[in-house]
Structure formats: structure tokens, C-alpha cells
Design a protein around this motif. Structure first.
Motif, PDB file in Angstrom:
ATOM      1  N   LEU A 191      51.877  40.407  43.684  1.00  0.00           N
ATOM      2  CA  LEU A 191      53.209  41.079  43.749  1.00  0.00           C
ATOM      3  C   LEU A 191      52.834  42.063  45.096  1.00  0.00           C
ATOM      4  O   LEU A 191      51.735  42.546  45.558  1.00  0.00           O
ATOM      5  CB  LEU A 191      53.340  42.150  42.662  1.00  0.00           C
ATOM      6  N   PRO A 192      53.698  42.578  45.773  1.00  0.00           N
ATOM      7  CA  PRO A 192      53.717  43.493  47.034  1.00  0.00           C
ATOM      8  C   PRO A 192      53.535  44.960  46.748  1.00  0.00           C
ATOM      9  O   PRO A 192      52.844  45.467  48.010  1.00  0.00           O
ATOM     10  CB  PRO A 192      55.207  43.379  47.896  1.00  0.00           C
ATOM     11  N   SER A 193      53.349  45.474  45.602  1.00  0.00           N
ATOM     12  CA  SER A 193      52.746  46.658  45.508  1.00  0.00           C
ATOM     13  C   SER A 193      52.561  47.140  43.951  1.00  0.00           C
ATOM     14  O   SER A 193      52.920  46.391  43.281  1.00  0.00           O
ATOM     15  CB  SER A 193      54.107  47.619  45.884  1.00  0.00           C
ATOM     16  N   ARG A 194      51.826  48.267  43.871  1.00  0.00           N
ATOM     17  CA  ARG A 194      51.709  48.917  42.443  1.00  0.00           C
ATOM     18  C   ARG A 194      53.081  48.982  41.593  1.00  0.00           C
ATOM     19  O   ARG A 194      53.138  48.518  40.510  1.00  0.00           O
ATOM     20  CB  ARG A 194      51.026  50.273  42.442  1.00  0.00           C
ATOM     21  N   ALA A 195      54.153  49.609  42.556  1.00  0.00           N
ATOM     22  CA  ALA A 195      55.329  49.831  41.810  1.00  0.00           C
ATOM     23  C   ALA A 195      55.889  48.594  41.237  1.00  0.00           C
ATOM     24  O   ALA A 195      56.701  48.384  40.279  1.00  0.00           O
ATOM     25  CB  ALA A 195      56.283  50.502  42.928  1.00  0.00           C
ATOM     26  N   ALA A 196      55.805  47.253  42.043  1.00  0.00           N
ATOM     27  CA  ALA A 196      56.301  46.008  41.469  1.00  0.00           C
ATOM     28  C   ALA A 196      55.337  45.771  40.507  1.00  0.00           C
ATOM     29  O   ALA A 196      56.197  44.943  39.626  1.00  0.00           O
ATOM     30  CB  ALA A 196      56.258  45.167  42.750  1.00  0.00           C
ATOM     31  N   VAL A 197      54.168  45.954  40.212  1.00  0.00           N
ATOM     32  CA  VAL A 197      53.461  45.758  39.228  1.00  0.00           C
ATOM     33  C   VAL A 197      54.142  46.437  37.890  1.00  0.00           C
ATOM     34  O   VAL A 197      54.474  45.875  36.724  1.00  0.00           O
ATOM     35  CB  VAL A 197      51.991  45.820  39.358  1.00  0.00           C
ATOM     36  N   ASP A 198      54.358  47.638  38.237  1.00  0.00           N
ATOM     37  CA  ASP A 198      54.854  48.740  37.107  1.00  0.00           C
ATOM     38  C   ASP A 198      56.150  48.005  36.681  1.00  0.00           C
ATOM     39  O   ASP A 198      56.523  48.150  35.304  1.00  0.00           O
ATOM     40  CB  ASP A 198      54.999  49.920  37.496  1.00  0.00           C
ATOM     41  N   ALA A 199      57.093  47.815  37.529  1.00  0.00           N
ATOM     42  CA  ALA A 199      58.328  47.222  37.122  1.00  0.00           C
ATOM     43  C   ALA A 199      58.292  46.198  36.505  1.00  0.00           C
ATOM     44  O   ALA A 199      59.120  45.564  35.356  1.00  0.00           O
ATOM     45  CB  ALA A 199      59.338  47.040  38.545  1.00  0.00           C
ATOM     46  N   LEU A 200      57.663  45.018  36.739  1.00  0.00           N
ATOM     47  CA  LEU A 200      57.509  43.959  36.230  1.00  0.00           C
ATOM     48  C   LEU A 200      57.088  43.902  34.785  1.00  0.00           C
ATOM     49  O   LEU A 200      57.277  43.426  33.793  1.00  0.00           O
ATOM     50  CB  LEU A 200      56.666  42.810  37.032  1.00  0.00           C
ATOM     51  N   ALA A 201      55.914  44.856  34.564  1.00  0.00           N
ATOM     52  CA  ALA A 201      55.352  45.274  33.118  1.00  0.00           C
ATOM     53  C   ALA A 201      56.505  45.772  32.260  1.00  0.00           C
ATOM     54  O   ALA A 201      56.582  45.535  31.168  1.00  0.00           O
ATOM     55  CB  ALA A 201      54.256  46.176  33.346  1.00  0.00           C
ATOM     56  N   GLU A 202      57.231  46.815  32.784  1.00  0.00           N
ATOM     57  CA  GLU A 202      58.198  47.305  31.957  1.00  0.00           C
ATOM     58  C   GLU A 202      59.453  46.208  31.964  1.00  0.00           C
ATOM     59  O   GLU A 202      59.719  45.877  30.502  1.00  0.00           O
ATOM     60  CB  GLU A 202      59.111  48.361  32.763  1.00  0.00           C
ATOM     61  N   GLN A 203      59.758  45.328  32.765  1.00  0.00           N
ATOM     62  CA  GLN A 203      60.657  43.928  32.325  1.00  0.00           C
ATOM     63  C   GLN A 203      59.884  43.246  31.085  1.00  0.00           C
ATOM     64  O   GLN A 203      60.734  42.835  30.217  1.00  0.00           O
ATOM     65  CB  GLN A 203      60.740  43.062  33.432  1.00  0.00           C
TER      66      GLN A 203
END
Length: 139
Positions: free
Chosen positions: A82-94
């Protein structure tokens, strides 16, 4: 001296129990799209690819499989960058909302980086990471 030509990984094929659920998972979580479908008697075979990589690497999903039951310490998985830590966080929340989060985001020393784990409908583990020396974000 003639150049050496090594094999190149082009696809990974999986038999799955619920083909439709797995197709939705890889579309919704990984952004993969169907690039080919064929029927051969009771067998349905679907190719999935990341946009722009249709000629490079595909997942081949086929019906007729059984759910995968991995042991507690079995960490085999598919890895997606993924392109960023924020993207990892968002995917984990999903994944948490969908009930398929295996492990929440965590940091590990290089080359592992920041990652979370998700389970697909067939029981395969999928890692989503940022900061590994692999994938588009590494360049």
C-alpha cells in the motif's frame, strides 16, 4: 556467452469453496478486476489482476475447493503493498468492519515495515503493508 533466461512468476491458482465471495473480497480489498472467465463443465475459472498488471501477474480462482484452515502459528500469506501507513490503517478498519481482520497494524524492523493481516473468505491470509522494499511505494 548466451544470456541466461530464468522463469518468471506469472500467476497463482487457487481452488476456493465460495468463488463469488472470494471474487468480491479481492475486488473490494485488493482492487483486483476480472480479466478472464471460462466455464469447463462444472468448473469456473476466473483470472484477477491489479489494474495495469493484466499481462504481468494474475490470481486464478477456481470453484470446487475447500476452506483453508491454517494453524495458529501458520503465517503463510499473500502480500500486497500500500502507498502509506494511513492506507494500511484504513484497510485494517475496513477489514475490522467486515469481520475479517486477523491482526491489527503493527510495525516491524526493516524490511517488514508497517502491516496488517486480513483473512479472505476461503481462509487464506492476506498481508497489506507499507515500507517494504517491494512494490510501487518502494521506488
Amino acid at each position: 556467452m548466451a544470456p541466461v533466461h530464468y522463469p518468471r512468476l506469472t500467476h497463482l491458482a487457487l481452488h476456493v469453496r465460495n468463488l463469488d465471495a472470494c471474487l468480491l473480497f479481492y475486488r473490494d480489498f485488493c482492487g483486483m478486476t476480472e480479466t478472464h472467465r471460462r466455464e469447463s463443465g462444472p468448473q469456473t475459472i476466473v483470472w484477477l489482476a491489479e489494474p495495469g498488471r493484466e499481462q504481468d501477474f494474475v490470481f486464478v480462482l477456481m470453484n470446487g475447493g475447500e476452506d483453508l484452515h491454517l494453524g495458529e502459528r501458520d503465517y503463510r500469506h499473500f502480500g500486497f503493498a500500500l502507498p502509506s501507513r494511513a492506507a494500511v490503517d484504513a484497510l485494517a478498519e475496513q477489514a475490522r468492519r467486515a469481520g475479517c481482520l486477523l491482526w491489527p497494524p503493527r510495525d516491524e524492523p526493516f524490511p517488514v515495515g508497517y502491516y496488517c493481516g486480513v483473512k479472505d473468505p476461503n481462509g487464506n491470509q492476506v498481508e497489506f503493508s507499507f515500507g517494504q522494499p517491494l512494490g510501487p511505494a518502494a521506488h
